[in-house]
Design a protein around this motif. Structure first.
Motif, PDB file in Angstrom:
ATOM      1  N   ALA A   9       1.062  -1.119  -0.149  1.00  0.00           N
ATOM      2  CA  ALA A   9       0.144  -0.033  -0.073  1.00  0.00           C
ATOM      3  C   ALA A   9       0.874   1.252   0.001  1.00  0.00           C
ATOM      4  O   ALA A   9       2.120   1.278   0.561  1.00  0.00           O
ATOM      5  N   TRP A  54      -2.809   3.011   8.344  1.00  0.00           N
ATOM      6  CA  TRP A  54      -3.123   1.392   8.097  1.00  0.00           C
ATOM      7  C   TRP A  54      -2.004   1.092   6.946  1.00  0.00           C
ATOM      8  O   TRP A  54      -1.876  -0.056   6.864  1.00  0.00           O
ATOM      9  N   GLU A  55      -1.677   1.855   6.134  1.00  0.00           N
ATOM     10  CA  GLU A  55      -0.773   1.501   5.118  1.00  0.00           C
ATOM     11  C   GLU A  55       0.632   0.822   5.660  1.00  0.00           C
ATOM     12  O   GLU A  55       1.180   0.088   5.358  1.00  0.00           O
ATOM     13  N   THR A  84      -8.635   1.172   9.122  1.00  0.00           N
ATOM     14  CA  THR A  84      -9.607   1.334   7.915  1.00  0.00           C
ATOM     15  C   THR A  84     -10.700   0.675   7.763  1.00  0.00           C
ATOM     16  O   THR A  84     -10.795  -0.318   8.191  1.00  0.00           O
ATOM     17  N   ARG A  85     -11.646   1.246   6.863  1.00  0.00           N
ATOM     18  CA  ARG A  85     -12.918   0.424   6.480  1.00  0.00           C
ATOM     19  C   ARG A  85     -12.952  -0.439   5.176  1.00  0.00           C
ATOM     20  O   ARG A  85     -13.339  -1.037   4.738  1.00  0.00           O
ATOM     21  N   THR A  86     -11.480  -0.143   4.631  1.00  0.00           N
ATOM     22  CA  THR A  86     -11.011  -0.808   3.432  1.00  0.00           C
ATOM     23  C   THR A  86     -10.621  -1.971   3.730  1.00  0.00           C
ATOM     24  O   THR A  86      -9.084  -1.977   4.062  1.00  0.00           O
ATOM     25  N   LYS A  87     -11.288  -3.294   4.072  1.00  0.00           N
ATOM     26  CA  LYS A  87     -10.694  -4.470   4.678  1.00  0.00           C
ATOM     27  C   LYS A  87     -10.227  -5.526   3.468  1.00  0.00           C
ATOM     28  O   LYS A  87      -9.645  -6.456   3.754  1.00  0.00           O
ATOM     29  N   THR A  88     -10.744  -5.723   2.339  1.00  0.00           N
ATOM     30  CA  THR A  88     -10.566  -6.737   1.103  1.00  0.00           C
ATOM     31  C   THR A  88      -9.203  -7.108   1.054  1.00  0.00           C
ATOM     32  O   THR A  88      -8.688  -8.175   1.546  1.00  0.00           O
ATOM     33  N   SER A 125     -18.194   4.617  10.038  1.00  0.00           N
ATOM     34  CA  SER A 125     -17.166   4.752  11.199  1.00  0.00           C
ATOM     35  C   SER A 125     -18.024   5.458  12.341  1.00  0.00           C
ATOM     36  O   SER A 125     -19.198   6.008  12.371  1.00  0.00           O
TER      37      SER A 125
END
Length: 248
Positions: A9, A54-55, A84-88, A125
């Motif tokens: 990331a 998160w990165e 983060t809400r970006t879980k994939t 959130s």
């Protein structure tokens, strides 16, 4: 497939390079060159500079995975997921790391309504929930005014049903926000000891209930002395030394 799944990331460019940004970029360069130990060192330095994202947790997890340190990889993937809400991409890499550890516990089955409710509460959130609830509160006020001050039957009817509908949404939203808060307050940890005996009580001489190995995720429910009461995925509870746990 691993090369794709474990891609790094990256952050948006920053005009004035900060110690965090410099360490982060050096970590990316070391990772690209296959120098995973150096990449870990640089990512840790980025975290120690005082800025967390998160990165950097995600990339640190990738570096640990490439180094063969799967418990640490799992720990940092979990920490990235909290930010983060970006879980994939995180969940994909986390599944890869979890496939490398010894313990295999089946997830305790959940009632479909409970699973749906948890997904709803995790959809926004805490800040988003606050905005939604505030918006619904103002809509309730507007509907009340329309009902009380409406000049004809249609306006009063619209105000009444608008009030009831928004009040219902406000109630559901409030319960969801409370549930989201409670979930966030739960204390999870990763087992870092190579293996540890999970006891029936917080005493060394107590009976061993089952064994846990490094990389397993547990929920800490209580603490007594140097022991923590933990719950694993299948719902089993036991006591293990806190020194074997690293909080997510």
């Amino acid at each position: 497939m691993l090369a794709t799944c474990l891609s790094l990331a990256s952050l948006l460019p920053i005009k004035a390079a900060t110690p965090y940004q410099e360490a982060f970029e050096k970590g990316n360069e070391a990772y690209a060159d296959g120098q995973y130990a150096l990449a870990i060192e640089q990512y840790v330095a980025a975290l120690q500079s005082g800025f967390e994202s998160w990165e950097v947790f995600f990339n640190l997890g990738n570096a640990y995975y490439r180094s063969g340190n799967y418990p640490q990889a799992i720990l940092y993937y979990e920490r990235a997921a909290l930010r983060t809400r970006t879980k994939t991409p995180i969940q994909t890499n986390l599944a890869l790391a979890e496939s490398k550890i010894a313990d295999r516990f089946e997830q305790m089955p959940r009632f479909f309504a409970t699973a749906w409710w948890n997904k709803l509460t995790e959809a926004f959130s805490p800040t988003a929930w606050a905005i939604i609830l505030l918006g619904l509160f103002f809509l309730i006020l507007a509907s009340s005014c329309l009902y009380l001050l409406g000049r004809n039957y249609l306006q009063k009817k619209t105000g009444f049903f608008g009030f009831v509908f928004c009040l219902l949404l406000l109630t559901v939203g409030s319960l969801a926000a409370v549930n989201d808060y409670r979930q966030a307050k739960k204390e999870y940890a990763i087992v870092m000891c190579l293996s540890v005996e999970a006891k029936t009580s917080p005493e060394e001489r107590s009976q061993t209930k089952f064994m846990l190995h490094e990389g397993s995720k547990v929920l800490i429910e209580d603490r007594i002395g140097t022991y923590g009461k933990i719950r694993i995925k299948n719902g089993s509870r036991a006591w293990i030394p806190m020194e074997c746990l690293e909080k997510i």
